[in-house]
Design a protein around this motif. Structure first.
Motif, short mmCIF file in Angstrom:
data_model
loop_
_atom_site.label_atom_id
_atom_site.label_comp_id
_atom_site.label_asym_id
_atom_site.label_seq_id
_atom_site.Cartn_x
_atom_site.Cartn_y
_atom_site.Cartn_z
N SER A 4 0.91 -1.17 0.00
CA SER A 4 -0.09 -0.04 0.03
C SER A 4 1.00 1.21 0.05
N GLN A 5 0.26 2.26 -0.81
CA GLN A 5 1.32 3.51 -0.79
C GLN A 5 0.24 4.59 -1.10
N SER A 6 0.56 5.79 -0.58
CA SER A 6 -0.08 7.02 -0.65
C SER A 6 0.31 8.45 -1.29
N GLY A 7 1.52 8.26 -1.29
CA GLY A 7 2.11 9.69 -1.91
C GLY A 7 2.07 9.87 -3.28
N ASP A 8 1.92 11.20 -3.67
CA ASP A 8 2.12 11.66 -4.97
C ASP A 8 3.50 11.37 -5.73
N SER A 9 3.18 11.29 -7.09
CA SER A 9 4.44 10.62 -7.97
C SER A 9 5.10 9.56 -7.27
N SER A 10 4.24 8.51 -6.96
CA SER A 10 5.10 7.46 -6.39
C SER A 10 5.03 6.22 -7.47
N GLN A 11 5.77 5.46 -7.13
CA GLN A 11 6.15 4.32 -7.92
C GLN A 11 6.01 2.84 -7.21
N GLN A 12 5.35 1.69 -7.72
CA GLN A 12 5.13 0.63 -6.76
C GLN A 12 5.52 -0.40 -8.10
N SER A 13 5.92 -1.51 -7.43
CA SER A 13 6.13 -2.69 -8.45
C SER A 13 6.04 -3.84 -7.70
N GLN A 14 5.30 -5.01 -7.94
CA GLN A 14 5.34 -6.42 -7.45
C GLN A 14 5.21 -7.39 -8.38
N SER A 15 5.67 -8.64 -8.22
CA SER A 15 5.80 -9.78 -9.10
C SER A 15 5.28 -10.90 -8.38
N GLY A 16 4.72 -11.21 -7.38
CA GLY A 16 4.31 -12.39 -6.53
C GLY A 16 2.85 -12.62 -6.99
N ASP A 17 2.59 -14.03 -7.15
CA ASP A 17 1.07 -14.57 -7.60
C ASP A 17 0.42 -14.23 -6.45
N TYR A 18 -1.01 -13.90 -6.65
CA TYR A 18 -1.91 -13.82 -5.48
C TYR A 18 -1.63 -12.47 -4.86
N SER A 19 -0.95 -11.42 -5.60
CA SER A 19 -0.63 -10.30 -4.82
C SER A 19 -2.00 -9.17 -4.78
N LYS A 20 -1.72 -8.30 -3.79
CA LYS A 20 -2.50 -7.10 -3.61
C LYS A 20 -1.47 -5.82 -3.49
N GLN A 21 -2.17 -4.99 -4.37
CA GLN A 21 -1.56 -3.74 -4.37
C GLN A 21 -2.60 -2.51 -4.35
N SER A 22 -2.17 -1.33 -3.40
CA SER A 22 -3.17 -0.33 -3.82
C SER A 22 -2.21 1.18 -3.56
N GLN A 23 -2.68 2.12 -4.16
CA GLN A 23 -2.09 3.41 -4.29
C GLN A 23 -3.05 4.49 -4.43
N SER A 24 -2.83 5.35 -3.67
CA SER A 24 -3.78 6.74 -3.80
C SER A 24 -2.86 8.05 -4.18
N GLY A 25 -1.78 8.07 -4.69
CA GLY A 25 -1.10 9.41 -5.11
C GLY A 25 -1.42 9.67 -6.37
N ASN A 26 -1.49 10.99 -6.84
CA ASN A 26 -1.74 11.66 -7.96
C ASN A 26 -0.29 11.37 -8.91
N SER A 27 -0.41 11.20 -10.17
CA SER A 27 0.84 11.14 -11.05
C SER A 27 1.62 9.80 -10.53
N SER A 28 1.00 8.68 -10.06
CA SER A 28 1.69 7.62 -9.61
C SER A 28 1.76 6.39 -10.84
N GLN A 29 2.72 5.61 -10.47
CA GLN A 29 2.87 4.55 -11.60
C GLN A 29 2.71 3.30 -10.55
N GLN A 30 2.17 2.34 -11.04
CA GLN A 30 2.00 1.00 -10.57
C GLN A 30 2.05 -0.18 -11.76
N SER A 31 2.93 -1.29 -11.20
CA SER A 31 3.14 -2.43 -12.20
C SER A 31 3.13 -3.72 -11.20
N GLN A 32 2.37 -4.55 -11.80
CA GLN A 32 2.48 -6.05 -11.41
C GLN A 32 2.46 -7.07 -12.07
N SER A 33 3.02 -8.09 -11.70
CA SER A 33 3.24 -9.21 -12.75
C SER A 33 2.80 -10.79 -12.08
#
Length: 136
Positions: A4-33
């Motif tokens: 979980s992440q909440s800052g503006d212009s944040s970046q988040q990446s995750q690669s595990g199966d059955y994962s959960k990811q959330s983000q609330s900042g403006n202009s942010s990037q998220q990727s998951q595999s």
């Protein structure tokens, strides 16, 4: 795993199966595999990408983009002027908003399956006049 992440212009990446990811900042990037994963984002002007099969992603920020690279996945975008693209077999849902009486009102929510004919693979779509429109 969960992230979980909440800052503006944040970046988040995750690669595990059955994962959960959330983000609330403006202009942010998220990727998951990871397969069977879940991803959500609420910041405006944000970007999401997911390559895991059978995954789900949602976004409520305005002017945001979502890309689905995995098979049989779903992406939902409830924000104003958002875009989604994905692979054949995936489902997309977009919302169209309009100013009525001085306030933003949702006027259409539409979903469709990327089948390669009516909705093409790897093409950005937005909702305009209650129809899916290719973004050039």
């Amino acid at each position: 795993s969960q992230q979980s992440q909440s800052g503006d212009s944040s970046q988040q990446s995750q690669s595990g199966d059955y994962s959960k990811q959330s983000q609330s900042g403006n202009s942010s990037q998220q990727s998951q595999s990871g397969d069977y994963s879940k991803q959500s984002q609420s910041g405006n002007y944000s970007q999401q990408s997911q390559s895991g099969d059978y995954s789900k992603q949602s976004q409520s920020g305005d002017y945001s983009k979502q890309e689905i690279l995995g098979k049989n996945s779903v992406a939902v975008s409830a924000g104003y002027d958002c875009q989604i693209k994905g692979k054949i077999g995936c489902w997309i849902a977009l919302t169209e908003w309009k100013i009525i009486g001085g306030v933003w009102i949702p006027i259409c929510v539409k979903s469709g399956k990327i089948d390669g004919k009516k909705l093409k693979e790897d093409v950005w779509y937005k909702l305009e006049n209650k129809k899916f429109v290719e973004v050039k």
